[in-house]
Design a protein around this motif. Structure first.
Motif, PDB file in Angstrom:
ATOM      1  N   LEU A 168       0.824  -1.204   0.000  1.00  0.00           N
ATOM      2  CA  LEU A 168       0.000   0.000   0.000  1.00  0.00           C
ATOM      3  C   LEU A 168       0.863   1.262   0.000  1.00  0.00           C
ATOM      4  O   LEU A 168       0.564   2.233  -0.700  1.00  0.00           O
ATOM      5  N   GLU A 169       1.933   1.227   0.769  1.00  0.00           N
ATOM      6  CA  GLU A 169       2.832   2.379   0.819  1.00  0.00           C
ATOM      7  C   GLU A 169       3.468   2.631  -0.545  1.00  0.00           C
ATOM      8  O   GLU A 169       3.574   3.776  -0.999  1.00  0.00           O
ATOM      9  N   GLY A 170       3.893   1.540  -1.218  1.00  0.00           N
ATOM     10  CA  GLY A 170       4.510   1.698  -2.529  1.00  0.00           C
ATOM     11  C   GLY A 170       3.555   2.272  -3.554  1.00  0.00           C
ATOM     12  O   GLY A 170       3.925   3.152  -4.347  1.00  0.00           O
ATOM     13  N   LEU A 171       2.305   1.802  -3.557  1.00  0.00           N
ATOM     14  CA  LEU A 171       1.313   2.324  -4.502  1.00  0.00           C
ATOM     15  C   LEU A 171       1.011   3.791  -4.219  1.00  0.00           C
ATOM     16  O   LEU A 171       0.919   4.605  -5.136  1.00  0.00           O
ATOM     17  N   ALA A 172       0.865   4.113  -2.947  1.00  0.00           N
ATOM     18  CA  ALA A 172       0.600   5.506  -2.591  1.00  0.00           C
ATOM     19  C   ALA A 172       1.753   6.407  -3.020  1.00  0.00           C
ATOM     20  O   ALA A 172       1.540   7.518  -3.517  1.00  0.00           O
ATOM     21  N   ASN A 173       2.968   5.930  -2.857  1.00  0.00           N
ATOM     22  CA  ASN A 173       4.132   6.716  -3.262  1.00  0.00           C
ATOM     23  C   ASN A 173       4.187   6.918  -4.776  1.00  0.00           C
ATOM     24  O   ASN A 173       4.772   7.898  -5.259  1.00  0.00           O
ATOM     25  N   ALA A 174       3.594   5.969  -5.534  1.00  0.00           N
ATOM     26  CA  ALA A 174       3.534   6.105  -6.988  1.00  0.00           C
ATOM     27  C   ALA A 174       2.426   7.059  -7.427  1.00  0.00           C
ATOM     28  O   ALA A 174       2.327   7.383  -8.613  1.00  0.00           O
ATOM     29  N   GLY A 175       1.580   7.492  -6.476  1.00  0.00           N
ATOM     30  CA  GLY A 175       0.498   8.413  -6.805  1.00  0.00           C
ATOM     31  C   GLY A 175      -0.858   7.763  -6.931  1.00  0.00           C
ATOM     32  O   GLY A 175      -1.803   8.387  -7.440  1.00  0.00           O
ATOM     33  N   VAL A 176      -0.991   6.524  -6.474  1.00  0.00           N
ATOM     34  CA  VAL A 176      -2.256   5.780  -6.592  1.00  0.00           C
ATOM     35  C   VAL A 176      -3.087   5.965  -5.329  1.00  0.00           C
ATOM     36  O   VAL A 176      -2.575   5.857  -4.207  1.00  0.00           O
TER      37      VAL A 176
END
Length: 282
Positions: free
Chosen positions: A76-84
């Protein structure tokens, strides 16, 4: 030709941890290949496509399921960091999904997926706007894909991978179905879809409308590191471009350029530029 701005995209699909062994060559049946290096990275076809679409410049939200565990929080953190936007991702009872990947020196791969929480993806409480495109893959239960064919009011795209027979209602409803050449051969029902994109790896891709090929473009030549995320990046790019109203050739050129850029990186969620920057790179 002026290229229209990208519209919102919802990606419904899988979220995995990728365990990738990079080796000189892929092992044969029953064979052990030594000398590999191991990487642990974010993956899953759905998550890969959502991250790619966000990095290409679209407003993106992810609908999926991860385990209530360390891996799930990392994903979840990685997706959020990608702008998702990850507000539509459930925390399930099963562990976060895992993909076991082997990649050779030419970038070819073998993948085995343990679904885990991806089997519990739900559309409960989820609604879609008519202006929003929806992109789904087949690493989640087919009943979710079938439900989307009924509930999505706008542009509906299906990446029919891994190759699994599609219900007639899904084929008839889809505005776009994306497959590679192997999947196209394994899924004869896809040929009946209104719009089908078929990828041919380093040889590019073709677009078919009502069974007739209307565009075909080559892929830019690059030095491949890993092909794991290339197809997902292509799917995100083509869905965004066609939904934005780009013409068939411009959309294919951009999508193939995005896929070629993706193979230059070892990650399944590589860094990408704005989609419009790829439109002249075919």
């Amino acid at each position: 030709m002026a290229l229209s701005a990208l519209a919102p995209l919802a990606v419904v699909g899988s979220i995995n941890v990728d365990l990738t062994a990079s080796v000189a060559r892929l092992p044969g049946p029953g064979e052990t290949v030594l000398g590999g290096t191991l990487a642990r990275e974010p993956g899953g076809k759905g998550a890969n496509q959502a991250a790619a679409a966000a990095r290409l410049g679209a407003p993106v939200r992810m609908i999926g399921c991860v385990g209530d565990d360390t891996d799930g929080r990392w994903m979840l953190e990685g997706l959020a960091n990608a702008g998702v936007d990850v507000s539509g991702v459930w925390l399930g009872d099963e562990p976060t999904g895992t993909a076991l990947i082997t990649v050779d020196a030419e970038g070819e791969n073998q993948i085995a997926v343990c679904q885990g929480a991806n089997a519990d993806v739900s559309l409960l409480g989820v609604s879609f706007d008519a202006a929003e495109a929806v992109l789904v893959q087949l690493e989640i239960p087919m009943e979710i894909v079938a439900d989307l064919a009924v509930s999505v009011p706008g542009f509906f795209a299906v990446n029919a991978a891994p190759a699994t027979p599609l219900p007639a209602a899904v084929v008839e409803r889809a505005d776009l179905i994306i497959v590679n050449e192997t999947e196209f051969a394994l899924l004869p029902e896809v040929a009946r879809a209104r719009v089908v994109a078929v990828t041919y790896g380093a040889d590019g891709a073709a677009l078919r409308r009502d069974g007739v090929e209307v565009a075909r473009v080559p892929s830019p030549r690059v030095e491949a590191v890993s092909s794991v995320g290339a197809g997902d990046a292509f799917c995100a790019a083509l869905t965004l471009a066609l939904h934005a109203g780009w013409d068939d050739e411009a959309a294919l050129v951009a999508a193939c350029a995005v896929g070629a850029d993706a193979v230059r990186h070892p990650s399944a969620q590589p860094p990408l530029r704005a989609l419009v920057e790829y439109a002249s790179l075919g």
